[in-house]
Scaffold this active site. Structure first.
Site, PDB file in Angstrom:
ATOM      1  N   HIS A  60      -5.034 -16.284  -0.409  1.00 15.59           N
ATOM      2  CA  HIS A  60      -4.949 -16.883   0.925  1.00 15.59           C
ATOM      3  C   HIS A  60      -3.789 -17.875   1.010  1.00 15.59           C
ATOM      4  O   HIS A  60      -3.787 -18.737   1.872  1.00 15.59           O
ATOM      5  CB  HIS A  60      -6.262 -17.592   1.270  1.00 15.59           C
ATOM      6  CG  HIS A  60      -7.404 -16.640   1.422  1.00 15.59           C
ATOM      7  ND1 HIS A  60      -8.136 -16.182   0.344  1.00 15.59           N
ATOM      8  CD2 HIS A  60      -7.937 -16.039   2.515  1.00 15.59           C
ATOM      9  CE1 HIS A  60      -9.075 -15.355   0.779  1.00 15.59           C
ATOM     10  NE2 HIS A  60      -8.975 -15.245   2.088  1.00 15.59           N
ATOM     11  N   HIS A  61      -2.815 -17.748   0.103  1.00 24.14           N
ATOM     12  CA  HIS A  61      -1.698 -18.697   0.176  1.00 24.14           C
ATOM     13  C   HIS A  61      -0.882 -18.462   1.448  1.00 24.14           C
ATOM     14  O   HIS A  61      -0.101 -19.315   1.859  1.00 24.14           O
ATOM     15  CB  HIS A  61      -0.808 -18.613  -1.077  1.00 24.14           C
ATOM     16  CG  HIS A  61       0.089 -17.412  -1.102  1.00 24.14           C
ATOM     17  ND1 HIS A  61      -0.384 -16.143  -1.268  1.00 24.14           N
ATOM     18  CD2 HIS A  61       1.427 -17.292  -0.960  1.00 24.14           C
ATOM     19  CE1 HIS A  61       0.627 -15.293  -1.228  1.00 24.14           C
ATOM     20  NE2 HIS A  61       1.737 -15.960  -1.042  1.00 24.14           N
ATOM     21  N   LYS A  66      -3.093  -8.825   4.239  1.00 27.55           N
ATOM     22  CA  LYS A  66      -2.665  -7.487   4.661  1.00 27.55           C
ATOM     23  C   LYS A  66      -2.956  -6.516   3.537  1.00 27.55           C
ATOM     24  O   LYS A  66      -2.806  -6.849   2.358  1.00 27.55           O
ATOM     25  CB  LYS A  66      -1.152  -7.532   4.918  1.00 27.55           C
ATOM     26  CG  LYS A  66      -0.636  -6.361   5.686  1.00 27.55           C
ATOM     27  CD  LYS A  66      -0.793  -6.552   7.182  1.00 27.55           C
ATOM     28  CE  LYS A  66      -0.450  -5.322   7.990  1.00 27.55           C
ATOM     29  NZ  LYS A  66      -1.464  -4.283   8.000  1.00 27.55           N
ATOM     30  N   LYS A  90       3.606  -7.741  -3.652  1.00 31.26           N
ATOM     31  CA  LYS A  90       4.480  -6.869  -2.851  1.00 31.26           C
ATOM     32  C   LYS A  90       5.009  -7.648  -1.634  1.00 31.26           C
ATOM     33  O   LYS A  90       6.202  -7.670  -1.363  1.00 31.26           O
ATOM     34  CB  LYS A  90       3.650  -5.666  -2.392  1.00 31.26           C
ATOM     35  CG  LYS A  90       4.428  -4.497  -1.899  1.00 31.26           C
ATOM     36  CD  LYS A  90       3.488  -3.368  -1.465  1.00 31.26           C
ATOM     37  CE  LYS A  90       2.754  -2.724  -2.620  1.00 31.26           C
ATOM     38  NZ  LYS A  90       1.942  -1.563  -2.204  1.00 31.26           N
ATOM     39  N   LYS A 102      -7.378  -5.725   0.664  1.00 26.95           N
ATOM     40  CA  LYS A 102      -7.549  -4.265   0.546  1.00 26.95           C
ATOM     41  C   LYS A 102      -8.951  -3.868   0.936  1.00 26.95           C
ATOM     42  O   LYS A 102      -9.892  -4.662   0.791  1.00 26.95           O
ATOM     43  CB  LYS A 102      -7.312  -3.816  -0.901  1.00 26.95           C
ATOM     44  CG  LYS A 102      -6.947  -2.352  -1.025  1.00 26.95           C
ATOM     45  CD  LYS A 102      -5.505  -2.138  -0.632  1.00 26.95           C
ATOM     46  CE  LYS A 102      -5.171  -0.654  -0.524  1.00 26.95           C
ATOM     47  NZ  LYS A 102      -3.727  -0.470  -0.284  1.00 26.95           N
ATOM     48  N   SER A 358       4.531  -2.580   8.959  1.00 28.40           N
ATOM     49  CA  SER A 358       3.268  -3.098   9.511  1.00 28.40           C
ATOM     50  C   SER A 358       3.474  -4.533   9.996  1.00 28.40           C
ATOM     51  O   SER A 358       2.910  -4.947  11.018  1.00 28.40           O
ATOM     52  CB  SER A 358       2.174  -3.084   8.438  1.00 28.40           C
ATOM     53  OG  SER A 358       1.539  -1.836   8.419  1.00 28.40           O
TER      54      SER A 358
HETATM   55  P1  NAD Z   1      -2.703  10.511   1.866  1.00 32.81           P
HETATM   56  O1  NAD Z   1      -4.178  10.585   1.897  1.00 32.81           O
HETATM   57  O2  NAD Z   1      -1.951  10.671   3.129  1.00 32.81           O
HETATM   58  O3  NAD Z   1      -2.095  11.550   0.821  1.00 32.81           O
HETATM   59  C1  NAD Z   1      -2.516  11.667  -0.501  1.00 32.81           C
HETATM   60  C2  NAD Z   1      -2.297  13.098  -0.939  1.00 32.81           C
HETATM   61  O4  NAD Z   1      -2.556  13.205  -2.346  1.00 32.81           O
HETATM   62  C3  NAD Z   1      -3.249  14.078  -0.241  1.00 32.81           C
HETATM   63  O5  NAD Z   1      -2.511  15.148   0.297  1.00 32.81           O
HETATM   64  C4  NAD Z   1      -4.186  14.526  -1.362  1.00 32.81           C
HETATM   65  O6  NAD Z   1      -4.683  15.839  -1.182  1.00 32.81           O
HETATM   66  C5  NAD Z   1      -3.272  14.424  -2.572  1.00 32.81           C
HETATM   67  N1  NAD Z   1      -3.965  14.374  -3.860  1.00 32.81           N
HETATM   68  C6  NAD Z   1      -5.180  13.856  -4.165  1.00 32.81           C
HETATM   69  N2  NAD Z   1      -5.472  14.018  -5.469  1.00 32.81           N
HETATM   70  C7  NAD Z   1      -4.407  14.637  -6.021  1.00 32.81           C
HETATM   71  C8  NAD Z   1      -4.112  15.120  -7.318  1.00 32.81           C
HETATM   72  N3  NAD Z   1      -4.969  14.968  -8.327  1.00 32.81           N
HETATM   73  N4  NAD Z   1      -2.926  15.728  -7.538  1.00 32.81           N
HETATM   74  C9  NAD Z   1      -2.045  15.889  -6.515  1.00 32.81           C
HETATM   75  N5  NAD Z   1      -2.285  15.483  -5.245  1.00 32.81           N
HETATM   76  C10 NAD Z   1      -3.448  14.871  -4.995  1.00 32.81           C
HETATM   77  O7  NAD Z   1      -2.399   9.092   1.191  1.00 32.81           O
HETATM   78  P2  NAD Z   1      -1.062   8.230   1.292  1.00 32.81           P
HETATM   79  O8  NAD Z   1      -1.220   7.286   2.424  1.00 32.81           O
HETATM   80  O9  NAD Z   1       0.112   9.117   1.215  1.00 32.81           O
HETATM   81  O10 NAD Z   1      -1.193   7.354  -0.042  1.00 32.81           O
HETATM   82  C11 NAD Z   1      -0.821   7.863  -1.309  1.00 32.81           C
HETATM   83  C12 NAD Z   1      -0.549   6.705  -2.248  1.00 32.81           C
HETATM   84  O11 NAD Z   1       0.450   5.849  -1.680  1.00 32.81           O
HETATM   85  C13 NAD Z   1      -1.759   5.799  -2.519  1.00 32.81           C
HETATM   86  O12 NAD Z   1      -1.667   5.307  -3.840  1.00 32.81           O
HETATM   87  C14 NAD Z   1      -1.560   4.650  -1.551  1.00 32.81           C
HETATM   88  O13 NAD Z   1      -2.196   3.462  -1.974  1.00 32.81           O
HETATM   89  C15 NAD Z   1      -0.044   4.514  -1.616  1.00 32.81           C
HETATM   90  N6  NAD Z   1       0.533   3.826  -0.460  1.00 32.81           N
HETATM   91  C16 NAD Z   1       0.364   4.297   0.813  1.00 32.81           C
HETATM   92  C17 NAD Z   1       0.940   3.620   1.874  1.00 32.81           C
HETATM   93  C18 NAD Z   1       0.845   4.120   3.292  1.00 32.81           C
HETATM   94  O14 NAD Z   1       1.523   3.545   4.159  1.00 32.81           O
HETATM   95  N7  NAD Z   1       0.080   5.149   3.595  1.00 32.81           N
HETATM   96  C19 NAD Z   1       1.666   2.435   1.641  1.00 32.81           C
HETATM   97  C20 NAD Z   1       1.846   1.983   0.331  1.00 32.81           C
HETATM   98  C21 NAD Z   1       1.271   2.695  -0.706  1.00 32.81           C
END
Ligand code: NAD
Length: 439
Positions: A60-61, A66, A90, A102, A358
């Site tokens: 909470h700093h 987010k 980040k 989160k 965001s």
């Molecule tokens: P998403 O749900 O849109 O996509 C994830 C994809 O991974 C899906 O298509 C799923 O079927 C696939 N998947 C699941 N298990 C798998 C496996 N074993 N092998 C291969 N593919 C597999 O999710 P996203 O939003 O793209 O997020 C993906 C990662 O990115 C997460 O770690 C998330 O925390 C990180 N991230 C997302 C955002 C964002 O803006 N969405 C921002 C920062 C970080």
């Protein structure tokens, strides 16, 4: 070692030679609070089902907090703690004035109907709201694994109803649809950020010489794991800049074509309800990891955490690993790969595009006006999407420069990850030092 332990190790390594008092370091590292929530929903068939979920508040700093909300059948308390922690560092690294938070709901979206998903999302929103843990000045969620702008619009609608149409209620959640106050470019932002970070690295002659690669994106061979929001957009922007996407791995198989796959075409194929196994002009493997271990220049894990670990780190052939996902490499694997001269662009930096945009969406919602509308006296000459993309580019480039400078200051003896953590920790320590501790 789980994701949280990996985070703790990365933190401990980075803080070692920083002159930050132990007590302050403990405060910066630890997760302030985590709620384990359990709530019932009614399924379409009338049965009641109890859902497990978590809400983590790392620091909470800065306010608000987010961090995305994920739907995942394997999410747990430690994972939420680790993800909330990463968010704090980040945001500090890329100068976004938020603390880390989160959310995780333990479900596989595929097991529920849309109406059930809506009830789960709205009930979770209510649980957060009733604990004063959601709102423009407390916690502002966004999309993550398993969630899209659809869920964010449900969160917004629920918050708005509960808060008596608080004038700032659109700023209670980001990654919304544009019509709900979302911002142009948010959907693509994380993948675009992955592209920008890689572009900056690939322009660095000295770094490329160390791994025997020519500078530039053109013709670089790329493998993507996870073809969702982050994976698809990273692939899209990389291919548009001349890279070859030679492999795509999904949870139910992987495809390979040494001449390159078209991200757009694969996406349309899947959108039309067809399987990866039937996609034409490529080799298909049932094993999602078969293509993951193929020779390539850049590997982009963009699915879930700990996918590169002690059991498979020897099989990775990529020269560069670009962490689209959060926590895809365990501590042991990270050490092993760094020793073997693999460059790793860390999650902390590389997937920050999402939270950067965001932040812009949150500002837009608080301002109650679309970017560019007032500045141009309604002439509409500057497009919101251009302003957002330029600001994202500038923020990512500036953070890359800070990381590069930190590494150079330490004679390039530290990894990109260590440098990113050090910068984040120093910025948070600075805030605490100026602000003091209450009471
Ligand atoms: P998403 O749900 O849109 O996509 C994830 C994809 O991974 C899906 O298509 C799923 O079927 C696939 N998947 C699941 N298990 C798998 C496996 N074993 N092998 C291969 N593919 C597999 O999710 P996203 O939003 O793209 O997020 C993906 C990662 O990115 C997460 O770690 C998330 O925390 C990180 N991230 C997302 C955002 C964002 O803006 N969405 C921002 C920062 C970080």
């Amino acid at each position: 070692m789980n994701f949280l332990q990996t985070f703790n190790h990365f933190y401990d390594t980075a803080i070692k030679d920083l002159s930050i008092p132990k007590g302050l370091s403990d405060q910066i590292k630890s997760c302030d609070s985590v709620y384990h929530l359990r709530f019932p929903i009614t399924l379409d068939n009338g049965e009641i089902k109890v859902i497990d979920a978590w809400h983590g508040e790392h620091s909470h700093h800065m306010s608000p907090l987010k961090g995305g909300i994920r739907f995942s059948s394997v999410v747990n308390e430690d994972e939420v703690r680790a993800l909330a922690s990463l968010m704090t560092f980040k945001c500090a690294l890329v100068n976004v004035p938020f603390g880390g938070g989160k959310g995780g709901i333990k479900i596989d979206s595929k097991d529920y109907s849309i109406t059930e998903l809506e009830r789960i999302t709205r009930r979770y929103t209510f649980e957060l709201y009733s604990r004063n843990s959601l709102g423009p000045n407390t916690y502002v969620p966004a999309t993550d694994y398993g969630t899209t702008s659809r869920e964010m619009s449900w969160i917004y609608s629920t918050y708005k109803t509960l808060s008596n149409s608080n004038i700032d209620s659109a700023a209670s959640v980001t990654s919304k649809n544009i019509a709900q106050g979302g911002v142009s470019g948010r959907k693509e932002a994380t993948g675009r950020g992955v592209f920008i970070g890689l572009r900056e690295l690939l322009e660095d002659k000295e770094e490329m010489a160390k791994i025997n690669l020519k500078t530039g994106i053109k013709d670089k061979k790329v493998i993507i794991q996870g073809f969702g929001n982050v994976g698809f957009h990273a692939a899209y922007f990389l291919e548009a800049a001349g890279a070859k996407i030679i492999g795509i791995c999904e949870y139910n198989g992987s495809i390979y074509n040494s001449d390159g796959l078209s991200p757009d075409s694969v996406k349309s194929w899947l959108k039309n309800g067809k399987n990866l196994s039937e996609y034409e002009n490529c080799k298909f493997y049932d094993d999602p990891y078969h293509v993951f271990y193929e020779e390539c220049d850049i590997l982009v894990p963009a699915a879930l955490e700990e996918v590169i670990n002690e059991s498979n780190m020897y099989k990775i052939k990529a020269k560069i690993i670009a962490e689209g996902a959060n926590g895809p490499i365990t501590y042991e694997a990270d050490k092993y790969l760094a020793k073997n001269n693999t460059i790793i662009l860390p999650d902390l930096y590389l997937n920050s595009g999402g939270v950067i945009v965001s932040y812009f969406e949150w500002l837009k919602n608080l301002n109650h006006v679309r970017w560019g509308r007032i500045e141009n006296q309604g002439k509409n000459t500057v497009k919101e999407v251009d302003l957002i993309n330029n600001a994202l580019n500038e923020t990512m480039c500036q953070a890359f420069e800070e990381i590069r400078t930190k590494r150079r200051d330490l004679k390039n003896k530290i990894t990109y990850r260590e440098a990113a953590y050090k910068i984040g920790i120093e910025k948070i320590a600075h805030t605490y030092t100026e602000m003091g501790i209450f009471p």
